[in-house]
Motif scaffolding. Structure first.
Motif, PDB file in Angstrom:
ATOM      1  N   CYS A 199       0.897  -1.062   0.034  1.00  0.00           N
ATOM      2  CA  CYS A 199      -0.110  -0.010   0.198  1.00  0.00           C
ATOM      3  C   CYS A 199       0.847   1.096  -0.060  1.00  0.00           C
ATOM      4  O   CYS A 199       1.939   1.380   0.789  1.00  0.00           O
ATOM      5  CB  CYS A 199      -0.831  -0.033   1.378  1.00  0.00           C
ATOM      6  SG  CYS A 199      -2.144   1.459   1.143  1.00  0.00           S
ATOM      7  N   ASN A 237      -0.504   4.259   0.733  1.00  0.00           N
ATOM      8  CA  ASN A 237      -1.245   5.367   1.137  1.00  0.00           C
ATOM      9  C   ASN A 237      -0.892   6.023   2.412  1.00  0.00           C
ATOM     10  O   ASN A 237      -1.453   7.249   2.723  1.00  0.00           O
ATOM     11  CB  ASN A 237      -2.736   5.101   1.161  1.00  0.00           C
ATOM     12  CG  ASN A 237      -3.416   4.782  -0.321  1.00  0.00           C
ATOM     13  OD1 ASN A 237      -3.140   5.534  -1.111  1.00  0.00           O
ATOM     14  ND2 ASN A 237      -4.297   3.658  -0.486  1.00  0.00           N
ATOM     15  N   PHE A 238      -0.235   5.091   3.203  1.00  0.00           N
ATOM     16  CA  PHE A 238       0.073   5.920   4.467  1.00  0.00           C
ATOM     17  C   PHE A 238      -1.078   6.333   5.436  1.00  0.00           C
ATOM     18  O   PHE A 238      -0.756   7.820   5.691  1.00  0.00           O
ATOM     19  CB  PHE A 238       1.389   6.691   4.278  1.00  0.00           C
ATOM     20  CG  PHE A 238       2.592   5.869   3.984  1.00  0.00           C
ATOM     21  CD1 PHE A 238       3.370   5.387   5.017  1.00  0.00           C
ATOM     22  CD2 PHE A 238       2.864   5.651   2.703  1.00  0.00           C
ATOM     23  CE1 PHE A 238       4.487   4.668   4.793  1.00  0.00           C
ATOM     24  CE2 PHE A 238       4.172   5.016   2.390  1.00  0.00           C
ATOM     25  CZ  PHE A 238       4.756   4.468   3.472  1.00  0.00           C
ATOM     26  N   CYS A 239      -2.326   5.896   5.637  1.00  0.00           N
ATOM     27  CA  CYS A 239      -3.051   6.571   6.697  1.00  0.00           C
ATOM     28  C   CYS A 239      -2.218   6.542   7.831  1.00  0.00           C
ATOM     29  O   CYS A 239      -1.457   5.640   8.013  1.00  0.00           O
ATOM     30  CB  CYS A 239      -4.351   5.525   6.732  1.00  0.00           C
ATOM     31  SG  CYS A 239      -4.798   5.514   4.972  1.00  0.00           S
ATOM     32  N   TYR A 281      -2.734   5.949  10.832  1.00  0.00           N
ATOM     33  CA  TYR A 281      -2.751   5.086  11.889  1.00  0.00           C
ATOM     34  C   TYR A 281      -2.562   3.779  11.552  1.00  0.00           C
ATOM     35  O   TYR A 281      -2.296   2.521  12.384  1.00  0.00           O
ATOM     36  CB  TYR A 281      -4.444   4.798  12.482  1.00  0.00           C
ATOM     37  CG  TYR A 281      -5.366   4.697  11.073  1.00  0.00           C
ATOM     38  CD1 TYR A 281      -5.330   3.488  10.475  1.00  0.00           C
ATOM     39  CD2 TYR A 281      -5.964   5.967  10.367  1.00  0.00           C
ATOM     40  CE1 TYR A 281      -6.187   3.133   9.210  1.00  0.00           C
ATOM     41  CE2 TYR A 281      -6.709   5.735   9.230  1.00  0.00           C
ATOM     42  CZ  TYR A 281      -6.894   4.310   8.745  1.00  0.00           C
ATOM     43  OH  TYR A 281      -7.608   3.907   7.864  1.00  0.00           O
ATOM     44  N   CYS A 282      -2.055   3.564  10.288  1.00  0.00           N
ATOM     45  CA  CYS A 282      -2.198   2.102   9.699  1.00  0.00           C
ATOM     46  C   CYS A 282      -0.641   1.464   9.678  1.00  0.00           C
ATOM     47  O   CYS A 282       0.379   2.245   9.119  1.00  0.00           O
ATOM     48  CB  CYS A 282      -2.863   1.982   8.522  1.00  0.00           C
ATOM     49  SG  CYS A 282      -2.727   0.599   7.805  1.00  0.00           S
ATOM     50  N   VAL A 314      -0.189  -1.216   7.797  1.00  0.00           N
ATOM     51  CA  VAL A 314       0.277  -1.945   6.604  1.00  0.00           C
ATOM     52  C   VAL A 314       1.367  -1.733   5.517  1.00  0.00           C
ATOM     53  O   VAL A 314       2.127  -2.357   5.315  1.00  0.00           O
ATOM     54  CB  VAL A 314      -1.097  -2.225   5.618  1.00  0.00           C
ATOM     55  CG1 VAL A 314      -0.907  -2.718   4.426  1.00  0.00           C
ATOM     56  CG2 VAL A 314      -2.219  -2.747   6.543  1.00  0.00           C
ATOM     57  N   PRO A 315       1.531  -0.375   5.408  1.00  0.00           N
ATOM     58  CA  PRO A 315       2.514   0.128   4.438  1.00  0.00           C
ATOM     59  C   PRO A 315       3.993  -0.257   4.933  1.00  0.00           C
ATOM     60  O   PRO A 315       5.020  -0.316   4.232  1.00  0.00           O
ATOM     61  CB  PRO A 315       2.492   1.548   4.191  1.00  0.00           C
ATOM     62  CG  PRO A 315       0.887   2.065   4.743  1.00  0.00           C
ATOM     63  CD  PRO A 315       0.563   1.001   5.781  1.00  0.00           C
ATOM     64  N   GLN A 340      -4.949  -4.380  -0.952  1.00  0.00           N
ATOM     65  CA  GLN A 340      -5.166  -3.423   0.107  1.00  0.00           C
ATOM     66  C   GLN A 340      -6.065  -2.302  -0.360  1.00  0.00           C
ATOM     67  O   GLN A 340      -6.716  -1.503   0.454  1.00  0.00           O
ATOM     68  CB  GLN A 340      -3.842  -2.821   0.679  1.00  0.00           C
ATOM     69  CG  GLN A 340      -3.334  -3.999   1.695  1.00  0.00           C
ATOM     70  CD  GLN A 340      -4.139  -4.451   2.533  1.00  0.00           C
ATOM     71  OE1 GLN A 340      -5.209  -3.681   3.093  1.00  0.00           O
ATOM     72  NE2 GLN A 340      -3.933  -5.743   3.206  1.00  0.00           N
ATOM     73  N   HIS A 377     -10.666   2.062  -1.756  1.00  0.00           N
ATOM     74  CA  HIS A 377     -10.227   3.351  -1.039  1.00  0.00           C
ATOM     75  C   HIS A 377     -11.283   4.592  -1.653  1.00  0.00           C
ATOM     76  O   HIS A 377     -11.231   4.666  -2.843  1.00  0.00           O
ATOM     77  CB  HIS A 377      -8.935   3.802  -1.176  1.00  0.00           C
ATOM     78  CG  HIS A 377      -8.414   4.905  -0.297  1.00  0.00           C
ATOM     79  ND1 HIS A 377      -9.118   6.098  -0.174  1.00  0.00           N
ATOM     80  CD2 HIS A 377      -7.504   5.104   0.706  1.00  0.00           C
ATOM     81  CE1 HIS A 377      -8.580   6.780   0.768  1.00  0.00           C
ATOM     82  NE2 HIS A 377      -7.425   6.055   1.353  1.00  0.00           N
ATOM     83  N   ARG A 395      -6.673  10.613   4.720  1.00  0.00           N
ATOM     84  CA  ARG A 395      -7.362   9.940   4.006  1.00  0.00           C
ATOM     85  C   ARG A 395      -7.885  10.409   2.750  1.00  0.00           C
ATOM     86  O   ARG A 395      -8.008   9.959   1.687  1.00  0.00           O
ATOM     87  CB  ARG A 395      -8.804   9.521   4.619  1.00  0.00           C
ATOM     88  CG  ARG A 395      -8.681   8.693   5.877  1.00  0.00           C
ATOM     89  CD  ARG A 395      -8.307   7.176   5.582  1.00  0.00           C
ATOM     90  NE  ARG A 395      -9.383   6.431   4.885  1.00  0.00           N
ATOM     91  CZ  ARG A 395      -9.283   5.230   4.560  1.00  0.00           C
ATOM     92  NH1 ARG A 395      -8.066   4.654   4.369  1.00  0.00           N
ATOM     93  NH2 ARG A 395     -10.304   4.717   3.707  1.00  0.00           N
TER      94      ARG A 395
END
Ligand code: SAH
Ligand code: SF4
Ligand code: F3S
Length: 475
Positions: free
Chosen positions: A147, A149-151, A153-154, A156-157, A191, A258, A297
């Motif tokens: 991913c 996107n680097f939200c 809180y996340c 995953v990246p 993702q 997304h 977001r």
């Protein structure tokens, strides 16, 4: 013979990876067994919440003479902590090379430790490993990993690295094979599937004929012209349209989208792709523009509402589910109320409601986690109450309808469980006659139990609950 036990945490991406792990291990001669009897214990981790990681420490305390391998989504900080406590930490993107690593020391890796690389490249063969599907009629097909996107809180990246899309030819081939094998539900996974992009490099004859529209039997795509040549770029809507041209009796869906990337072209696929089911999972995360901004977001509450309106206009019976986080750092009661208000307005069919937990290394981890745990729990349960009402109201609209259901499980008491086209669970009453079938081999007549599992069936919906429907089999 080496025996292994695999434990999977986390989302469908991890479950799908585990099906590939099983396939690689079994091909290398390993056999699956219970946790106690295993020589090798493999833990496929999820880092979205701290709880799964905490459970791993519990398991590690109990393992004695077992080789322990960690893989999946692990944050760099946790990798450091686990490094000397387990035998190997293997990157899932390097799965095709795992058997070589097992060859070290008579096939069982001893406490050798693996070099910890944060983001090794996705191995070119990672996606083409044939998974050992756990179901005979539902298959998750990864189309990308990682991913960008680097939200805020996340995790995953940081655990899966940057976005990499799988070649379009590979995906079409896998989906085509599954359909030939009789699979009824295909879910494309990533993702953020909306940002899928791949260049065509080597279209086979089959894929070429798909693209050129020779499989129009089952397809209602009208204005879809696809000029193929080497290096033609395929985006996600085009991939959906190509897959939808594969003839057969199947449902197609995808996870996760997304909101910032849900294009008009993609929304139109709900009209144009015959096999695409009317179900959309679109994570909202918050209804407050300030919090959405802090979460990185890149959309507003108004953008989200517009998207849902647009989708419902194109596909009125679409069911929409979402993910929401309550108690993000600095979320005030008023900002939380904006989420509650939006949930009432959108009337979700399902929502996965999470209480914010800081993940080390993410942008939000630097912010003060200043919403009390009790307040997070209160906010979560308030949203759950809203969801219960909207889900029930939506479900009530289905009562009396005769709809197609995919049967997933049956017990011995004439009861089956299934899924509707818009992804709702249904408890189905099956009259005994439907469970039996007469066969007449060599002139004799026998009655055998008919296997409904993995088949489409017509069901009349008789009752609506908040989390599921009830109905009776009619065909
Ligand atoms: N790729 C998907 C899902 C990522 S993780 C997406 O873009 O939405 C699945 C869900 O876990 C997220 O949607 C989010 O709601 C939740 N989540 C992720 N990190 C979290 C955290 N630190 N605390 C609480 N919930 C979190
Ligand atoms: Fe995480 Fe955001 Fe990427 Fe989803 S889109 S995986 S929430 S960073
Ligand atoms: Fe999925 Fe958890 Fe990884 S949600 S992508 S398994 S961090």
């Amino acid at each position: 013979m080496i025996k292994y036990h695999l434990i999977t945490y986390g989302c469908q991406m991890n479950k799908s990876d585990s099906e590939r792990i099983v396939s690689v291990l079994e091909k290398s001669g390993f056999k699956s067994t219970t946790q106690d009897r295993a020589d090798i214990l493999i833990l496929n981790l999820c880092s979205v919440r701290q709880s799964a990681i905490d459970r791993v420490w519990g398991i590690l305390r109990k393992t004695k003479n077992q080789t322990v391998i960690l893989t999946g989504c692990i944050l760099p900080a946790d990798k450091q902590k686990f490094q000397n406590k387990v035998d190997l930490i293997l990157d899932i993107k390097d799965l095709p090379r795992w058997p070589e690593k097992f060859k070290i020391k008579n096939s069982i890796p001893d406490r050798i430790g693996d070099e910890i690389k944060n983001f090794p490249e996705v191995h070119p063969d990672y996606f083409s490993i044939n998974p050992d599907h756990s179901s005979k009629f539902e298959a998750y097909v990864p189309i990308m990993t990682g991913c960008n996107n680097f939200c805020a809180y996340c995790a995953v990246p940081y655990t899966r690295g940057r976005e990499v899309s799988r070649p379009v030819e590979d995906i079409i081939q896998e989906v085509h094979t599954l359909i030939i094998q009789g699979y009824k539900l295909i879910i494309l996974l990533g993702q953020n599937v909306n940002s899928y992009k791949s260049k065509i490099s080597n279209f086979s004859l089959f894929e070429r004929s798909l693209a050129e529209g020779q499989f129009l039997i089952s397809n209602k795509i009208s204005n879809f012209k696809f000029q193929i040549s080497k290096n033609t770029s395929v985006n996600f809507p085009t991939l959906l349209k190509l897959i939808s041209r594969i003839p057969g009796d199947y449902w197609l869906s995808f996870l996760t989208s997304h909101p910032k990337d849900l294009s008009d072209e993609l929304i139109n696929c709900f009209k144009e792709c015959e096999h695409l089911i009317p179900y959309l999972h679109l994570p909202l995360q918050s209804g407050s523009n300030k919090i959405l901004k802090a979460m990185n977001r890149n959309y507003t509450a108004t953008d989200y509402v517009k998207l849902i309106k647009q989708v419902k206009q194109i596909k009125p019976m679409v069911a929409v589910s979402t993910d929401i986080i309550v108690g993000f750092p600095s979320e005030t009661k008023k900002e939380f109320e904006a989420t509650a208000k939006l949930m009432k307005k959108i009337k979700f069919d399902m929502a996965y409601l999470a209480q914010y937990s800081p993940r080390p290394g993410t942008a939000a981890a630097k912010l003060k986690d200043n919403v009390l745990a009790t307040e997070k729990a209160r906010r979560r349960s308030a949203l759950n109450e809203i969801l219960k009402k909207t889900a029930l109201n939506n479900n009530k609209k289905m009562v009396g309808k005769r709809i197609e259901v995919l049967i997933e499980k049956c017990n011995n008491k004439n009861e089956c469980l299934g899924k509707t086209k818009n992804f709702k669970d249904v408890k189905i009453n099956v009259a005994p006659a439907f469970r039996q079938e007469k066969i007449r081999p060599k002139g004799r007549s026998y009655t055998i139990k008919k296997d409904l599992i993995g088949q489409f069936a017509k069901v009349k919906i008789t009752k609506a609950n908040a989390w599921n429907l009830e109905g009776k089999l009619i065909i």
